[in-house]
Design a protein around this motif. Structure first.
Motif, PDB file in Angstrom:
ATOM      1  N   GLN A 132      63.115  68.436  30.214  1.00  0.00           N
ATOM      2  CA  GLN A 132      62.520  68.587  28.881  1.00  0.00           C
ATOM      3  C   GLN A 132      62.200  67.204  28.320  1.00  0.00           C
ATOM      4  O   GLN A 132      63.020  66.280  28.409  1.00  0.00           O
ATOM      5  N   VAL A 133      60.997  67.060  27.757  1.00  0.00           N
ATOM      6  CA  VAL A 133      60.580  65.796  27.153  1.00  0.00           C
ATOM      7  C   VAL A 133      60.206  66.038  25.698  1.00  0.00           C
ATOM      8  O   VAL A 133      59.420  66.939  25.401  1.00  0.00           O
ATOM      9  N   TYR A 134      60.775  65.235  24.822  1.00  0.00           N
ATOM     10  CA  TYR A 134      60.399  65.244  23.415  1.00  0.00           C
ATOM     11  C   TYR A 134      59.705  63.911  23.120  1.00  0.00           C
ATOM     12  O   TYR A 134      60.367  62.907  22.860  1.00  0.00           O
ATOM     13  N   PRO A 135      58.375  63.856  23.139  1.00  0.00           N
ATOM     14  CA  PRO A 135      57.679  62.570  23.005  1.00  0.00           C
ATOM     15  C   PRO A 135      57.419  62.122  21.574  1.00  0.00           C
ATOM     16  O   PRO A 135      57.082  60.965  21.340  1.00  0.00           O
ATOM     17  N   GLY A 136      57.552  63.043  20.612  1.00  0.00           N
ATOM     18  CA  GLY A 136      57.163  62.698  19.247  1.00  0.00           C
ATOM     19  C   GLY A 136      58.293  62.805  18.254  1.00  0.00           C
ATOM     20  O   GLY A 136      58.159  63.434  17.198  1.00  0.00           O
ATOM     21  N   ILE A 137      59.418  62.176  18.556  1.00  0.00           N
ATOM     22  CA  ILE A 137      60.575  62.241  17.657  1.00  0.00           C
ATOM     23  C   ILE A 137      60.541  61.076  16.669  1.00  0.00           C
ATOM     24  O   ILE A 137      60.279  59.933  17.047  1.00  0.00           O
ATOM     25  N   ALA A 138      60.814  61.377  15.416  1.00  0.00           N
ATOM     26  CA  ALA A 138      60.924  60.342  14.381  1.00  0.00           C
ATOM     27  C   ALA A 138      62.313  60.413  13.762  1.00  0.00           C
ATOM     28  O   ALA A 138      62.785  61.493  13.380  1.00  0.00           O
ATOM     29  N   LEU A 139      62.967  59.257  13.682  1.00  0.00           N
ATOM     30  CA  LEU A 139      64.301  59.164  13.085  1.00  0.00           C
ATOM     31  C   LEU A 139      64.199  58.348  11.794  1.00  0.00           C
ATOM     32  O   LEU A 139      63.485  57.339  11.745  1.00  0.00           O
ATOM     33  N   PHE A 140      64.931  58.772  10.782  1.00  0.00           N
ATOM     34  CA  PHE A 140      64.828  58.108   9.482  1.00  0.00           C
ATOM     35  C   PHE A 140      66.136  58.268   8.724  1.00  0.00           C
ATOM     36  O   PHE A 140      66.781  59.314   8.785  1.00  0.00           O
ATOM     37  N   THR A 141      66.541  57.208   8.023  1.00  0.00           N
ATOM     38  CA  THR A 141      67.712  57.272   7.152  1.00  0.00           C
ATOM     39  C   THR A 141      67.261  57.126   5.713  1.00  0.00           C
ATOM     40  O   THR A 141      66.661  56.103   5.337  1.00  0.00           O
ATOM     41  N   ALA A 142      67.526  58.141   4.910  1.00  0.00           N
ATOM     42  CA  ALA A 142      67.115  58.123   3.507  1.00  0.00           C
ATOM     43  C   ALA A 142      67.948  57.112   2.720  1.00  0.00           C
ATOM     44  O   ALA A 142      68.978  56.627   3.185  1.00  0.00           O
ATOM     45  N   SER A 143      67.484  56.796   1.518  1.00  0.00           N
ATOM     46  CA  SER A 143      68.199  55.838   0.670  1.00  0.00           C
ATOM     47  C   SER A 143      69.603  56.315   0.345  1.00  0.00           C
ATOM     48  O   SER A 143      70.497  55.522   0.042  1.00  0.00           O
ATOM     49  N   SER A 144      69.822  57.618   0.434  1.00  0.00           N
ATOM     50  CA  SER A 144      71.153  58.176   0.185  1.00  0.00           C
ATOM     51  C   SER A 144      72.100  57.927   1.351  1.00  0.00           C
ATOM     52  O   SER A 144      73.295  58.151   1.258  1.00  0.00           O
ATOM     53  N   GLY A 145      71.524  57.464   2.494  1.00  0.00           N
ATOM     54  CA  GLY A 145      72.344  57.216   3.679  1.00  0.00           C
ATOM     55  C   GLY A 145      72.359  58.363   4.663  1.00  0.00           C
ATOM     56  O   GLY A 145      73.018  58.293   5.701  1.00  0.00           O
ATOM     57  N   THR A 146      71.637  59.435   4.348  1.00  0.00           N
ATOM     58  CA  THR A 146      71.616  60.607   5.219  1.00  0.00           C
ATOM     59  C   THR A 146      70.572  60.442   6.318  1.00  0.00           C
ATOM     60  O   THR A 146      69.388  60.246   6.040  1.00  0.00           O
ATOM     61  N   PRO A 147      70.965  60.521   7.579  1.00  0.00           N
ATOM     62  CA  PRO A 147      70.012  60.395   8.687  1.00  0.00           C
ATOM     63  C   PRO A 147      69.270  61.707   8.913  1.00  0.00           C
ATOM     64  O   PRO A 147      69.787  62.784   8.623  1.00  0.00           O
ATOM     65  N   ALA A 148      68.040  61.586   9.436  1.00  0.00           N
ATOM     66  CA  ALA A 148      67.242  62.785   9.679  1.00  0.00           C
ATOM     67  C   ALA A 148      66.421  62.620  10.948  1.00  0.00           C
ATOM     68  O   ALA A 148      66.134  61.500  11.382  1.00  0.00           O
ATOM     69  N   LEU A 149      66.051  63.751  11.542  1.00  0.00           N
ATOM     70  CA  LEU A 149      65.231  63.769  12.745  1.00  0.00           C
ATOM     71  C   LEU A 149      64.115  64.781  12.556  1.00  0.00           C
ATOM     72  O   LEU A 149      64.348  65.898  12.093  1.00  0.00           O
ATOM     73  N   GLN A 150      62.890  64.380  12.913  1.00  0.00           N
ATOM     74  CA  GLN A 150      61.756  65.287  12.869  1.00  0.00           C
ATOM     75  C   GLN A 150      61.003  65.184  14.187  1.00  0.00           C
ATOM     76  O   GLN A 150      60.967  64.126  14.812  1.00  0.00           O
ATOM     77  N   GLY A 151      60.379  66.274  14.604  1.00  0.00           N
ATOM     78  CA  GLY A 151      59.594  66.250  15.832  1.00  0.00           C
ATOM     79  C   GLY A 151      59.710  67.554  16.580  1.00  0.00           C
ATOM     80  O   GLY A 151      60.517  68.434  16.243  1.00  0.00           O
ATOM     81  N   SER A 152      58.872  67.695  17.598  1.00  0.00           N
ATOM     82  CA  SER A 152      58.885  68.919  18.388  1.00  0.00           C
ATOM     83  C   SER A 152      58.735  68.570  19.861  1.00  0.00           C
ATOM     84  O   SER A 152      58.346  67.455  20.221  1.00  0.00           O
ATOM     85  N   SER A 153      59.028  69.539  20.707  1.00  0.00           N
ATOM     86  CA  SER A 153      58.957  69.303  22.143  1.00  0.00           C
ATOM     87  C   SER A 153      57.520  69.353  22.621  1.00  0.00           C
ATOM     88  O   SER A 153      56.648  69.947  21.989  1.00  0.00           O
TER      89      SER A 153
END
Length: 204
Positions: A132-153
């Motif tokens: 499985q390859v996920y080529p379009g993942i974006a990782l981000f940490t909000a100003s509140s310190g909460t990490p997040a992940l967006q993207g699809s396979s």
């Protein structure tokens, strides 16, 4: 005299200034038109790498992985895990099945991180395997310190044998800020998993 002058210039250009000052290089000429002999040249060149040493040190011919960033892109390797048929597991560098902040890739605290997740799994039955390859993942940490992940396979997920139902799901663990890769395979036999993450941190 012209030959002698040219020889001196060639030697001087080849040896670094520091070596010239420390190691005397003697040039001797035996009669008009005779060869020019240079002594002490080995001592003068000792601090420098030979072509063979340079190739083995900086340009290995036997292949292998690079270390550090390559054109700004890092690779996080060695995420592994194992699972029984139909059971899920989380891939970590120690194979423990649980992220703890040190056995995973943590989401950077600044900027946006572009990532490509690559996962392979193989069953001990010798027939079933998946990738499985996920080529379009974006990782981000909000100003509140909460990490997040967006993207699809991607639609690129080759399958061998009959491993269905199987899955590879990337998420983020808020407590440890780890990228979490959860895998599952079915069919007969147990499963071995391995993953890597290529990532580049972009800060505006």
């Amino acid at each position: 005299m012209i030959r002698k002058a040219l020889a001196i210039c060639a030697i001087s250009a080849f040896i670094a200034p520091s070596a010239r000052a420390q190691v005397p290089v003697t040039i001797a000429k035996n009669g008009l038109g005779a060869p020019v002999y240079v002594t002490n040249i080995d001592a003068a060149l000792a601090p420098y790498l030979t072509q063979t040493q340079a190739a083995s040190t900086y340009l290995p011919l036997t292949g292998g992985n690079t270390t550090g960033a390559l054109n700004g892109v890092n690779t996080f390797q060695g995420l592994i895990g194992s699972s029984a048929s139909g059971a899920s597991t989380v891939l970590t560098t120690d194979g423990s099945g649980a992220v703890n902040g040190t056995n995973c890739l943590q989401v950077p605290t600044q900027g946006v991180t572009k990532a490509v997740i690559n996962v392979i799994g193989a069953s001990t039955n010798g027939t079933d395997a998946v990738m499985q390859v996920y080529p379009g993942i974006a990782l981000f940490t909000a100003s509140s310190g909460t990490p997040a992940l967006q993207g699809s396979s991607a639609s690129f997920y080759p399958v061998f044998g009959s491993p269905s139902p199987w899955s590879v799901v990337p998420t983020v663990d808020t407590a440890t800020k780890c990228v979490v890769i959860t895998t599952k395979g079915s069919g007969t036999g147990s499963w071995k998993w391995r993953a890597s993450i290529q990532y580049e941190n972009l800060i505006p």
